[in-house]
Design a protein around this motif. Structure first.
Motif, short mmCIF file in Angstrom:
data_model
loop_
_atom_site.label_atom_id
_atom_site.label_comp_id
_atom_site.label_asym_id
_atom_site.label_seq_id
_atom_site.Cartn_x
_atom_site.Cartn_y
_atom_site.Cartn_z
N PRO A 286 -5.72 -17.64 18.39
CA PRO A 286 -7.07 -17.53 18.50
C PRO A 286 -7.12 -17.41 20.41
O PRO A 286 -6.49 -18.28 20.74
CB PRO A 286 -7.73 -18.57 18.05
N PRO A 287 -8.06 -16.61 20.72
CA PRO A 287 -8.00 -16.51 22.41
C PRO A 287 -8.13 -17.89 23.14
O PRO A 287 -7.38 -18.21 24.09
CB PRO A 287 -9.25 -15.75 22.75
N ASN A 288 -9.07 -18.67 22.75
CA ASN A 288 -9.43 -19.99 23.34
C ASN A 288 -8.19 -20.78 23.27
O ASN A 288 -7.89 -21.79 24.14
CB ASN A 288 -10.34 -20.73 22.77
N ASN B 40 -3.86 -22.81 14.00
CA ASN B 40 -4.71 -21.89 13.27
C ASN B 40 -4.62 -20.54 13.55
O ASN B 40 -5.51 -19.87 14.14
CB ASN B 40 -6.21 -22.22 13.26
N PRO B 41 -3.50 -20.03 13.08
CA PRO B 41 -3.06 -18.54 13.26
C PRO B 41 -4.20 -17.70 12.69
O PRO B 41 -4.57 -18.07 11.73
CB PRO B 41 -1.80 -18.13 12.61
N THR B 42 -4.33 -16.50 13.31
CA THR B 42 -5.45 -15.63 13.05
C THR B 42 -5.34 -14.12 13.14
O THR B 42 -4.46 -13.80 14.11
CB THR B 42 -6.92 -15.94 13.58
N LEU B 43 -5.79 -13.10 12.43
CA LEU B 43 -5.36 -11.72 12.42
C LEU B 43 -6.50 -11.24 13.11
O LEU B 43 -6.83 -9.87 13.39
CB LEU B 43 -5.16 -11.25 11.08
N ALA C 90 -4.48 -12.02 23.58
CA ALA C 90 -4.31 -11.90 22.44
C ALA C 90 -4.26 -10.42 21.74
O ALA C 90 -3.39 -9.94 21.00
CB ALA C 90 -4.81 -12.88 21.31
N GLN C 91 -5.59 -9.88 22.16
CA GLN C 91 -5.80 -8.49 21.88
C GLN C 91 -4.71 -7.42 22.53
O GLN C 91 -4.31 -6.45 21.95
CB GLN C 91 -7.47 -8.36 22.28
#
Lengths: 304, 297
Positions: free
Chosen positions: B60-62, B75-78, B263-264
């Motif tokens: 996550p960006p933060n 907490n990995p995220t897509l 991240a993006q």
């Protein structure tokens, strides 16, 4: 096929063969003339005009003024210097390291696919992916590269892409990571063509692994080495993509290669005539370096 | 362990009657083990940049802002992937790249094989000079011709179309050479017999020579497709409309214009890498042989 029929028909078919040949060469020939030969001639001629991208027509005849300007311009020479510096930084490791990795991989019959995957996969990536990846790796304060260096105890890690002394080296490292797979694959293919008997014969003669590599295997790779050397040299002299995206020639033009100089004078300043002059000069320089390099390689190949 | 084994085995070889041979195989296996270790270490090192891009893209960006050099996230995220895909640009770039690369490859395979066939089989005057002129084209780096090529396509109003991307990439001189080499290896008796039966040259090309040339066709197809898919400088000049951009040019505009979070950006890089990496995983052998073969034979 009897001689009688071929002699009888040959006179009649000679004319039609010529037409068939022309017809078959035409589609490729049209593209070749339109997008290679024609543009090359245009480049040669446009250098004598004050051509611009915005106005129609070739512009005013200026004779050799563009050539005089290019040859007297420090920017032309410094961009050429950067191109050569990049070529030195990449050609040597890309040949030696690729050879070493291929020699090591060739020793193992199983698991080749893994090494091929690891070393070759980056070569399949577009240059913009390489730029995105390495700009993040080289980022100041937060990048992986600075983290690694600090981990080794260096307190003031350089700004990899922001420091004129480091920028070109950083780009070269990214390029080596990205493109080594091509040379690796060519060397690996050449190694696989060496018959197993050669290895065994040398082993029976009592040569250790190191001696076998140095005295038997490497000399047998002459053709592959010539190929890798020439392709690598030309590829390095044409460097553009990763530099354009990662530093755009900066900091302070410290990484601007010749191709970027042509791009900027042509498309940013709109000076198509002057840019053509530089393009033609670069073409001649690349040709000259390649010929000299090729002659050198051929000579060492014969001596071995 | 590695320090013990050679010493231990040396004592056994000295005891054994056939010591020279045993000794050599021992040093050999040690050499092999060291080589393997170094090689695996280097291969893993080579995978680090890709792994880091993947790891970053899943955070996550933060999370990146607070702890930039960390590899893992709690907490990995897509979500970065979802945002890139829902922005809808990359789908266009995939499509544009696919269309332009496919058409470039098709046109290049057809025109270069036809020309190579004429050069290999047809006895016409000026055959050698024509071949030499074509071969000399290898010496011209196409990147140096960007200005006249740009002017040509500008004057015909083709900029910002697929044709602008495709046409200058079609005359691939190396492909002519690869095809000619391959055709030269096909026995003359085969084409002569068909000729004696009255078949036209075009028919011989299409029904006899091309079906026999699958290896050359696949090598050229792979080579031209990958090269055109990854081409950057030319599509950068030919296309300025974001909807018409190819994947490499589009990805470059991502970092220029949109100011995306890290991240993006890494998710974009992974998505940009995916098509050819997938192709590579499936056709690893073919691709490697194609590239090695194009260069060597």
């Amino acid at each position: 096929m009897s001689t009688a029929t071929s002699a009888g028909t040959s006179a009649r078919t000679a004319g039609s063969t010529r037409w068939t040949a022309s017809g078959m060469l035409l589609p490729f020939g049209a593209f070749y003339v339109m997008f290679l030969l024609g543009p090359l001639l245009y480049t040669a001629v446009a250098g004598f005009f004050n051509d611009s991208l915005v106005k129609d027509g070739p512009g005013k005849w200026v004779g050799t003024a563009n050539y005089a300007e290019a040859l007297g311009s420090p920017e032309f020479w410094s961009s050429l210097g950067h191109t050569l510096w990049f070529t030195v930084l990449t050609t040597v490791p890309l040949m030696l390291l690729a050879l070493t990795l291929a020699l090591m991989t060739d020793r193992f019959s199983r698991g080749k696919w893994f090494f091929r995957l690891a070393f070759f996969a980056p070569f399949m990536l577009p240059s913009s992916v390489i730029a995105l990846l390495f700009m993040w790796i080289y980022a100041d304060q937060i990048g992986l590269a600075q983290g690694v260096v600090k981990w080794f105890g260096v307190q003031a890690a350089p700004s990899w892409l922001g420091d004129p002394n480091w920028a070109m080296i950083s780009i070269a490292v990214a390029t080596i990571w990205w493109t080594i797979g091509f040379n690796f694959v060519i060397y690996l293919a050449a190694l696989q063509e060496i018959p197993r008997d050669v290895h065994e014969a040398a082993a029976i003669d009592g040569a250790g692994p190191w001696q076998r590599i140095r005295l038997v295997i490497v000399p047998m790779l002459g053709r592959a080495t010539t190929l890798v050397a020439v392709l690598q040299l030309v590829a390095s002299l044409k460097v553009f993509d990763q530099i354009y995206m990662m530093t755009n020639g900066g900091p302070d033009d410290a990484t601007r290669p010749s191709l970027l100089y042509i791009f900027q004078t042509g498309f940013t300043d709109g000076r198509a005539g002057y840019a053509s002059t530089v393009a033609l000069l670069l073409f001649l320089i690349i040709l000259l370096i390649s010929l000299v390099w090729f002659a050198l390689i051929r000579r060492t190949e014969k001596e071995v | 362990m590695t320090t013990l084994t050679p010493a231990a085995s040396r004592t056994t070889t000295e005891a054994a009657p056939s010591e020279p041979r045993r000794k050599r195989t021992d040093s050999e296996s040690l050499f092999n083990r060291v080589t393997l270790g170094v090689l695996i270490a280097l291969a893993l090192l080579w995978l680090v940049p890709i792994a880091w891009a993947l790891a970053t893209s899943l955070r996550p960006p933060n999370d990146i802002a607070t702890n930039p050099t960390s590899w893992v996230s709690d907490n990995p995220t897509l979500s970065s992937y979802q945002e890139i895909l829902s922005a809808g640009r990359i789908q266009y770039w995939y499509l544009n790249s696919f269309i332009t690369s496919s058409l470039t490859t098709l046109l290049a395979v057809c025109t270069t094989s036809l020309a190579a066939f004429a050069l290999s089989r047809l006895k016409f005057r000026y055959r050698r000079p024509v071949f030499l002129v074509i071969l000399a084209g290898v010496m011209i780096p196409p990147q140096l011709l960007m200005i006249p090529q740009f002017l040509t396509l500008q004057s015909t109003g083709m900029l910002n179309t697929y044709w602008a991307v495709i046409l200058p990439q079609v005359p691939n001189v190396v492909s002519v050479f690869v095809f000619k080499q391959f055709f030269d290896g096909i026995p003359v008796e085969l084409t002569d017999a068909a000729r004696a039966d009255g078949a036209s040259w075009l028919r011989i090309y299409w029904q006899i020579v091309m079906p026999l040339s699958r290896p050359a066709i696949s090598a050229v197809t792979i080579f031209v497709f990958v090269w055109s898919w990854n081409n950057f400088l030319w599509p950068l000049l030919a296309v300025t409309d974001p909807q018409m951009m190819t994947l490499p040019v589009g990805l470059n505009s991502v970092q220029d214009a949109f100011g995306l979070p890290q991240a993006q950006l890494m998710a974009s890089a992974v998505l940009g890498a995916l098509p050819l990496l997938t192709v590579f995983l499936f056709f690893q052998r073919r691709i490697v042989e194609g590239i090695a073969g194009t260069g060597l034979k």
